[in-house]
Write an enzyme that holds these catalytic residues in place. Sequence first.
Site, PDB file in Angstrom:
ATOM      1  N   ASP A   1      -8.443  -8.782   5.571  1.00 24.98           N
ATOM      2  CA  ASP A   1      -9.248  -9.216   4.426  1.00 24.98           C
ATOM      3  C   ASP A   1      -9.961 -10.532   4.694  1.00 24.98           C
ATOM      4  OD1 ASP A   1      -7.457  -7.205   3.503  1.00 24.98           O
ATOM      5  OD2 ASP A   1      -7.721  -7.915   1.446  1.00 24.98           O
TER       6      ASP A   1
ATOM      7  N   CYS B   1      -0.296  -6.623   6.617  1.00 23.34           N
ATOM      8  CA  CYS B   1      -1.548  -6.973   5.933  1.00 23.34           C
ATOM      9  C   CYS B   1      -1.794  -6.108   4.698  1.00 23.34           C
ATOM     10  CB  CYS B   1      -2.724  -6.971   6.886  1.00 23.34           C
ATOM     11  SG  CYS B   1      -2.599  -8.281   8.133  1.00 23.34           S
TER      12      CYS B   1
ATOM     13  N   LYS C   1      -3.946  -3.954   2.834  1.00 23.66           N
ATOM     14  CA  LYS C   1      -4.132  -2.553   2.456  1.00 23.66           C
ATOM     15  C   LYS C   1      -3.337  -1.616   3.347  1.00 23.66           C
ATOM     16  CE  LYS C   1      -6.827  -4.472  -0.335  1.00 23.66           C
ATOM     17  NZ  LYS C   1      -6.470  -5.790   0.193  1.00 23.66           N
TER      18      LYS C   1
ATOM     19  N   CYS D   1      -0.438 -13.636   6.685  1.00 28.36           N
ATOM     20  CA  CYS D   1      -0.614 -15.006   6.189  1.00 28.36           C
ATOM     21  C   CYS D   1       0.633 -15.506   5.466  1.00 28.36           C
ATOM     22  CB  CYS D   1      -1.824 -15.074   5.269  1.00 28.36           C
ATOM     23  SG  CYS D   1      -3.380 -14.736   6.112  1.00 28.36           S
TER      24      CYS D   1
ATOM     25  N   GLU E   1     -12.719  -8.776  -3.414  1.00 23.66           N
ATOM     26  CA  GLU E   1     -11.937  -9.934  -3.834  1.00 23.66           C
ATOM     27  C   GLU E   1     -12.861 -11.113  -4.127  1.00 23.66           C
ATOM     28  OE1 GLU E   1      -7.739  -9.222  -1.451  1.00 23.66           O
ATOM     29  OE2 GLU E   1      -9.110 -10.784  -0.782  1.00 23.66           O
TER      30      GLU E   1
ATOM     31  N   SER F   1      -7.572 -12.059  -4.265  1.00 23.90           N
ATOM     32  CA  SER F   1      -6.577 -12.140  -3.210  1.00 23.90           C
ATOM     33  C   SER F   1      -5.254 -12.585  -3.814  1.00 23.90           C
ATOM     34  CB  SER F   1      -7.026 -13.155  -2.158  1.00 23.90           C
ATOM     35  OG  SER F   1      -5.950 -13.562  -1.355  1.00 23.90           O
TER      36      SER F   1
END
Length: 557
Positions: free
Chosen positions: A85, A126, A128, A198, A447, A472
């Site tokens: 993303d 991640c 999706k 992340c 997003e 997000s």
Amino acid sequence: MITKERRYRSWEVVEGIDRGGPRAHLKNIGLLPEEMKKPFIGIVNTYSEMHPGHFHLNELVKYVKDGIYAAGGIPFEFGTIAICDGFSQANKGMCYVLPSREVIADSIEVMVEAQRFDGLVLVGGCDKIVPALLMAAARLDLPAIVVTGGPMLPGRYGGREWATYELKEAAGRLKCGLLTQEELEEMEDCLSPVAGSCAMMGTANTMSIVAEVLGMTLPGCATAHAVEGKKRRLAKASGYRIVELVNAGFKPSSILTREAFFNAIRVAMAVGGSTNCLLHIPAIAYELGIEITLDDFEKISSSTPYLAKIKPSGPYTLKDLEDAGGVPALMKELGPLLDGSQQTVSGLTIGQIAAAAKNKNPEVIRCISRAYSPQGSLAILKGNLAPRGSVVKQTAVMPSMLRHQGPARVFNSEEEANAAILGGYINPGDVIVIRYEGPKGGPGMREMLTATSYLVGMGLEDVALVTDGRFSGATRGPVVGHVSPEAACGGLIGLVEDGDQILIDIPGRKLELLVPEEEINRRRANWRPPRPKVNKGYLWRYIHLVSSADEGAILKI
């Protein structure tokens, strides 16, 4: 001719005098005749060398294979797409991110059904990708286990720990002169230090936690970090376990019950989970014929204590959560609020896993009596502006903005709103409206992280934002998304004009356009559906099939 008990699907490929071709191909790639009697295990590897969330998965898959071989199975690795993303924020690429979920699930279905695997290990991380892996597992209903890639370690800059979302907020500070270009570049060098998703409670880690609570991973998998030896051990153990699950005739539908989904929602709410779980959990459940509604989220969130403040909603990192005991410890603190009888791929129930856990840091994972809030992270707002619902992460909103009324500033795309924010055209108290960004209108429900990060970075914390797009998991502040119905489908958000008063009442669960009904009717009579932004390719098909955000933005025929 190979003879064996016909308990594996793969006999359709290798058994019989008319299966000489497939046997020859398998021998060509190194299989021995006796290995063709063993269960064939597909390994879905979403490796990508373009981003850290999947950069390390080839290594994990090696351990999965070791486990499969050790248990008496034969692994076959294949790949699928995996979008980051972060690369797609505030550009056309984001139109493809949510739609990629369906492509991933479909591609796995096609490969598995065509090649007749007996079981699956699905490896990915991640935003999706993890939901798509769960959708595929639920749809195929073959023995399956998920190995989530794990979070990255937090970056360090200026003596404290950071996550990558804070770079977007830093861009806002740079614009205001609160940060130098050199400092921003130094932050860039520090805030994505190793492989993994992340280091925040964004969608990737939220959905990894959901996967664990649903029982589709081994205990402790969600918060085991990408670079840790624990993650490698879990990968190998998952490979071993899938062979046992195949031989036991396990099916995901036996554990993916309505009660299991309710458990997953409750844990996500207790840990400050992403608003995107409102799209993904219903989509996974849909594959099993189970309906999960926004009302279910509201009911569960309103009765779930908020126990763990993880970035971006609080000071703690995913590493802090892992060190405190991870998901098992969190479930232990939730105790009787969960249905402990729900089964998992480990063979243990949720209750047994929680009972064996230990909370090693009661400040990171609080007990119910010391909860940060008696309610969970998400609140569902309804009203004339969102009769089918909208969502806000209430735990990331300042108390002074929990109830806000202000004039609308209307934009028909995120780019228009970003330009106005950076240009200094937004005033304190404004309610930014970004529309035509829903599943059909976006298309792909982009997003709005860039817009919300600019607001935080520029100190505009008394400005609200309402959109039919999404956010997000890194988003914080008085921002309301998933407004349904969306503008492109005739939703009232498409009729808002500059200066209209909008009421956001999070405690009262209201989202209202304060305009007389006669005026709304006048505007509606003059409204015309916009021309789709694309006229070819996958997104053209997506526009015609995708459902509303309140249904999970699933594809319906």
